[in-house]
Write a protein that holds these residues in place. Structure first.
Motif, mmCIF file in Angstrom:
data_model
loop_
_atom_site.group_PDB
_atom_site.id
_atom_site.type_symbol
_atom_site.label_atom_id
_atom_site.label_comp_id
_atom_site.label_asym_id
_atom_site.label_seq_id
_atom_site.Cartn_x
_atom_site.Cartn_y
_atom_site.Cartn_z
ATOM 1 N N GLN A 175 -11.397 2.313 -6.094
ATOM 2 C CA GLN A 175 -10.240 2.934 -5.450
ATOM 3 C C GLN A 175 -10.108 2.466 -4.004
ATOM 4 O O GLN A 175 -9.003 2.267 -3.515
ATOM 5 N N VAL A 176 -11.235 2.300 -3.333
ATOM 6 C CA VAL A 176 -11.193 1.818 -1.949
ATOM 7 C C VAL A 176 -10.650 0.393 -1.906
ATOM 8 O O VAL A 176 -9.798 0.071 -1.072
ATOM 9 N N ARG A 177 -11.124 -0.450 -2.803
ATOM 10 C CA ARG A 177 -10.621 -1.838 -2.838
ATOM 11 C C ARG A 177 -9.117 -1.855 -3.099
ATOM 12 O O ARG A 177 -8.374 -2.596 -2.451
ATOM 13 N N TYR A 178 -8.655 -1.029 -4.039
ATOM 14 C CA TYR A 178 -7.225 -0.976 -4.331
ATOM 15 C C TYR A 178 -6.447 -0.456 -3.114
ATOM 16 O O TYR A 178 -5.406 -1.010 -2.750
ATOM 17 N N ALA A 179 -6.960 0.594 -2.484
ATOM 18 C CA ALA A 179 -6.273 1.172 -1.328
ATOM 19 C C ALA A 179 -6.183 0.156 -0.187
ATOM 20 O O ALA A 179 -5.145 0.030 0.464
ATOM 21 N N ARG A 180 -7.266 -0.581 0.049
ATOM 22 C CA ARG A 180 -7.255 -1.619 1.088
ATOM 23 C C ARG A 180 -6.214 -2.691 0.779
ATOM 24 O O ARG A 180 -5.455 -3.117 1.659
ATOM 25 N N SER A 220 -1.139 -5.215 1.920
ATOM 26 C CA SER A 220 0.094 -5.847 1.441
ATOM 27 C C SER A 220 1.337 -5.205 2.059
ATOM 28 O O SER A 220 2.359 -5.860 2.210
ATOM 29 N N ARG A 221 1.236 -3.949 2.447
ATOM 30 C CA ARG A 221 2.387 -3.245 3.032
ATOM 31 C C ARG A 221 2.452 -3.348 4.557
ATOM 32 O O ARG A 221 3.548 -3.357 5.124
ATOM 33 N N TYR A 222 1.304 -3.395 5.216
ATOM 34 C CA TYR A 222 1.304 -3.231 6.667
ATOM 35 C C TYR A 222 0.731 -4.389 7.472
ATOM 36 O O TYR A 222 0.847 -4.385 8.698
ATOM 37 N N ALA A 237 -5.716 -0.357 9.121
ATOM 38 C CA ALA A 237 -4.878 0.087 8.002
ATOM 39 C C ALA A 237 -4.491 1.559 8.172
ATOM 40 O O ALA A 237 -3.322 1.922 7.990
ATOM 41 N N VAL A 238 -5.450 2.388 8.532
ATOM 42 C CA VAL A 238 -5.155 3.817 8.749
ATOM 43 C C VAL A 238 -4.196 3.974 9.925
ATOM 44 O O VAL A 238 -3.221 4.735 9.852
ATOM 45 N N ALA A 295 -3.512 6.274 0.006
ATOM 46 C CA ALA A 295 -4.361 5.100 0.226
ATOM 47 C C ALA A 295 -5.069 5.197 1.570
ATOM 48 O O ALA A 295 -6.260 4.865 1.680
ATOM 49 N N ALA A 296 -4.373 5.665 2.591
ATOM 50 C CA ALA A 296 -4.995 5.813 3.911
ATOM 51 C C ALA A 296 -6.117 6.854 3.874
ATOM 52 O O ALA A 296 -7.157 6.674 4.516
#
Length: 143
Positions: free
Chosen positions: A23-28, A33-35, A56-57, A82-83
């Motif tokens: 989940q951490v890898r996906y969230a990162r 990809s967004r920011y 990222a946060v 994700a954050a």
């Protein structure tokens, strides 16, 4: 089984469970990809290297601030989720570093009273805190 995957051992009171590494890898990846901008964007596009967790946060918090002022689009729940996952990984890393540093302080000759004074805690609070974060290194790391 806890939501999101199995957990081992009991958590100290008030402690959050370690995030599931996948989940951490996906969230990162999602947040990058967004920011990501600048060097972080180039590294993501060239090597799929995620931006640093703190950045990222911070990007999500900045986007939230802009949105509240009407200067940006509304923040998606997935961005916030994700954050939060990434922040849990940051917290786990800090807990591990603090536990190691407290162990180092003790092995260097500092006693619990000295450590408690530095941390502005009672000796009981300092000891309990050290025991609670020392248990965290057994939890799975987010790679």
């Amino acid at each position: 089984m806890a939501r999101g995957g199995p957990r081992t051992g009991l958590l100290p009171a008030g402690a959050l469970p370690a995030p599931v590494p996948a989940q951490v890898r996906y969230a990162r990846a999602y947040l990058t990809s967004r920011y990501a901008t600048g060097v972080h964007e180039v590294l993501w596009e060239a090597r799929e290297r995620p931006m640093p967790d703190g950045d990222a946060v911070d990007a999500v918090l900045t986007a939230s601030d802009h949105s509240r002022r009407g200067a940006g689009e509304p923040l998606g729940l997935m961005d916030v989720a994700a954050a939060l996952v990434v922040l849990s990984a940051i917290r786990l890393g800090l807990d591990r570093a603090e536990a190691r540093l407290l162990d180092t302080a003790q092995s260097s000759g500092m006693n619990v009273e000295q450590i408690a004074a530095i941390l502005d805690r009672s000796t009981e609070e300092a000891g309990e805190h050290h025991r609670s974060i020392k248990a965290r290194p057994d939890e799975p790391a987010a790679g």
